[in-house]
Design a protein around this motif. Structure first.
Motif, PDB file in Angstrom:
ATOM      1  N   VAL A   1       0.853  -1.182   0.000  1.00  0.00           N
ATOM      2  CA  VAL A   1       0.000   0.000   0.000  1.00  0.00           C
ATOM      3  C   VAL A   1       0.890   1.233   0.000  1.00  0.00           C
ATOM      4  N   GLN A   2       0.563   2.139  -0.886  1.00  0.00           N
ATOM      5  CA  GLN A   2       1.278   3.414  -0.924  1.00  0.00           C
ATOM      6  C   GLN A   2       0.294   4.518  -0.567  1.00  0.00           C
ATOM      7  N   LEU A   3       0.731   5.418   0.294  1.00  0.00           N
ATOM      8  CA  LEU A   3      -0.068   6.563   0.685  1.00  0.00           C
ATOM      9  C   LEU A   3       0.625   7.815   0.185  1.00  0.00           C
ATOM     10  N   GLN A   4      -0.049   8.546  -0.679  1.00  0.00           N
ATOM     11  CA  GLN A   4       0.519   9.756  -1.260  1.00  0.00           C
ATOM     12  C   GLN A   4      -0.186  10.966  -0.660  1.00  0.00           C
ATOM     13  N   ALA A   5       0.556  11.717   0.139  1.00  0.00           N
ATOM     14  CA  ALA A   5       0.003  12.908   0.779  1.00  0.00           C
ATOM     15  C   ALA A   5       0.388  14.152  -0.004  1.00  0.00           C
ATOM     16  N   SER A   6      -0.509  15.102  -0.021  1.00  0.00           N
ATOM     17  CA  SER A   6      -0.240  16.355  -0.714  1.00  0.00           C
ATOM     18  C   SER A   6      -1.037  17.470  -0.073  1.00  0.00           C
ATOM     19  N   GLY A   7      -0.692  18.708  -0.408  1.00  0.00           N
ATOM     20  CA  GLY A   7      -1.473  19.850   0.042  1.00  0.00           C
ATOM     21  C   GLY A   7      -0.822  20.710   1.093  1.00  0.00           C
ATOM     22  N   GLY A   8       0.333  20.312   1.592  1.00  0.00           N
ATOM     23  CA  GLY A   8       0.997  21.132   2.581  1.00  0.00           C
ATOM     24  C   GLY A   8       1.545  22.405   1.974  1.00  0.00           C
ATOM     25  N   GLY A   9       2.022  23.306   2.842  1.00  0.00           N
ATOM     26  CA  GLY A   9       2.595  24.538   2.357  1.00  0.00           C
ATOM     27  C   GLY A   9       2.702  25.570   3.442  1.00  0.00           C
ATOM     28  N   LEU A  10       2.938  26.796   3.012  1.00  0.00           N
ATOM     29  CA  LEU A  10       3.093  27.926   3.919  1.00  0.00           C
ATOM     30  C   LEU A  10       1.835  28.789   3.863  1.00  0.00           C
ATOM     31  N   VAL A  11       1.299  29.107   5.028  1.00  0.00           N
ATOM     32  CA  VAL A  11       0.080  29.911   5.088  1.00  0.00           C
ATOM     33  C   VAL A  11       0.171  30.827   6.292  1.00  0.00           C
ATOM     34  N   GLN A  12      -0.499  31.954   6.214  1.00  0.00           N
ATOM     35  CA  GLN A  12      -0.531  32.864   7.349  1.00  0.00           C
ATOM     36  C   GLN A  12      -1.542  32.404   8.380  1.00  0.00           C
ATOM     37  N   ALA A  13      -1.333  32.809   9.601  1.00  0.00           N
ATOM     38  CA  ALA A  13      -2.284  32.487  10.666  1.00  0.00           C
ATOM     39  C   ALA A  13      -3.673  32.970  10.276  1.00  0.00           C
TER      40      ALA A  13
ATOM     41  N   LYS B   1     -12.409   6.531  -4.089  1.00  0.00           N
ATOM     42  CA  LYS B   1     -11.063   6.909  -4.512  1.00  0.00           C
ATOM     43  C   LYS B   1      -9.996   6.496  -3.501  1.00  0.00           C
ATOM     44  N   ASN B   2     -10.403   5.843  -2.417  1.00  0.00           N
ATOM     45  CA  ASN B   2      -9.454   5.480  -1.347  1.00  0.00           C
ATOM     46  C   ASN B   2      -8.636   6.693  -0.911  1.00  0.00           C
ATOM     47  N   THR B   3      -9.321   7.803  -0.768  1.00  0.00           N
ATOM     48  CA  THR B   3      -8.655   9.062  -0.453  1.00  0.00           C
ATOM     49  C   THR B   3      -9.283   9.707   0.774  1.00  0.00           C
TER      50      THR B   3
ATOM     51  N   GLY C   1      -5.420  31.409   8.057  1.00  0.00           N
ATOM     52  CA  GLY C   1      -5.670  30.877   6.728  1.00  0.00           C
ATOM     53  C   GLY C   1      -6.099  29.422   6.759  1.00  0.00           C
ATOM     54  N   PHE C   2      -6.117  28.822   5.564  1.00  0.00           N
ATOM     55  CA  PHE C   2      -6.580  27.440   5.477  1.00  0.00           C
ATOM     56  C   PHE C   2      -5.741  26.668   4.477  1.00  0.00           C
ATOM     57  N   LEU C   3      -5.745  25.370   4.657  1.00  0.00           N
ATOM     58  CA  LEU C   3      -5.125  24.420   3.731  1.00  0.00           C
ATOM     59  C   LEU C   3      -5.979  23.165   3.694  1.00  0.00           C
ATOM     60  N   ARG C   4      -5.861  22.425   2.606  1.00  0.00           N
ATOM     61  CA  ARG C   4      -6.540  21.141   2.487  1.00  0.00           C
ATOM     62  C   ARG C   4      -5.526  20.088   2.120  1.00  0.00           C
ATOM     63  N   LEU C   5      -5.369  19.105   2.985  1.00  0.00           N
ATOM     64  CA  LEU C   5      -4.473  17.988   2.726  1.00  0.00           C
ATOM     65  C   LEU C   5      -5.247  16.836   2.103  1.00  0.00           C
ATOM     66  N   SER C   6      -4.584  16.131   1.204  1.00  0.00           N
ATOM     67  CA  SER C   6      -5.156  14.938   0.598  1.00  0.00           C
ATOM     68  C   SER C   6      -4.227  13.758   0.823  1.00  0.00           C
ATOM     69  N   CYS C   7      -4.805  12.584   0.949  1.00  0.00           N
ATOM     70  CA  CYS C   7      -4.027  11.350   1.105  1.00  0.00           C
ATOM     71  C   CYS C   7      -4.684  10.283   0.250  1.00  0.00           C
ATOM     72  N   ALA C   8      -4.006   9.893  -0.806  1.00  0.00           N
ATOM     73  CA  ALA C   8      -4.528   8.879  -1.717  1.00  0.00           C
ATOM     74  C   ALA C   8      -3.819   7.559  -1.469  1.00  0.00           C
ATOM     75  N   ALA C   9      -4.604   6.526  -1.219  1.00  0.00           N
ATOM     76  CA  ALA C   9      -4.063   5.186  -0.997  1.00  0.00           C
ATOM     77  C   ALA C   9      -4.177   4.364  -2.271  1.00  0.00           C
ATOM     78  N   SER C  10      -3.119   3.626  -2.575  1.00  0.00           N
ATOM     79  CA  SER C  10      -3.128   2.779  -3.761  1.00  0.00           C
ATOM     80  C   SER C  10      -2.446   1.454  -3.444  1.00  0.00           C
ATOM     81  N   GLY C  11      -2.714   0.469  -4.289  1.00  0.00           N
ATOM     82  CA  GLY C  11      -2.146  -0.853  -4.083  1.00  0.00           C
ATOM     83  C   GLY C  11      -3.249  -1.897  -4.087  1.00  0.00           C
ATOM     84  N   SER C  12      -2.925  -3.073  -3.632  1.00  0.00           N
ATOM     85  CA  SER C  12      -3.870  -4.191  -3.640  1.00  0.00           C
ATOM     86  C   SER C  12      -4.766  -4.130  -2.403  1.00  0.00           C
TER      87      SER C  12
END
Length: 120
Positions: free
Chosen positions: A1-13, A74-76, A15-26
């Motif tokens: 199983v691979q978990l691919q995370a994305s969406g991080g970054g720099l933001v001001q207090a 989407k296993n996300t 503010g907002f961010l949205r993280l995603s985690c997509a799982a793939s594999g058998s």
């Protein structure tokens, strides 16, 4: 199983961010997916988790500001982070318990971290 995370970054207090985690594999079944974070130091803390039935659990420090959700097709998993504070700065890790095709028990897997930096 691979978990691919994305969406991080720099933001001001505030503010907002949205993280995603997509799982793939058998993947045959997913029991739970969630997010953990680690600020400088040895401790990795739970941020939010969501079960296959949709039940959620949050750290007290993020309740009312963060929302975890899941797209089973989407296993996300997603983490919507609003009203961010400097103390939310950390590396965020996606994790989950997965059962693979062919049977066997659920096992925990971790993705690579994604850095969230909140400036004051």
């Amino acid at each position: 199983v691979q978990l691919q995370a994305s969406g991080g970054g720099l933001v001001q207090a505030g503010g907002f961010l949205r993280l995603s985690c997509a799982a793939s594999g058998s993947i045959f079944s997913i029991n739970v997916m969630g997010w953990y974070r680690q600020a400088p130091g040895p401790q990795r803390e739970l941020v939010a988790v969501i079960t296959s039935g949709g039940s959620t659990n949050y750290a007290d420090s993020v309740k009312g500001r963060f929302t975890i959700s899941r797209d089973s097709a989407k296993n996300t998993a997603y983490l919507q982070m609003n009203s961010l504070k400097p103390e939310d700065t950390a590396v965020y890790y996606c994790s989950g318990e997965f059962q693979l095709y062919g049977g066997g028990p659920y096992s925990r897997y971790w993705g690579q971290g994604t850095l969230v930096t909140v400036s004051s």
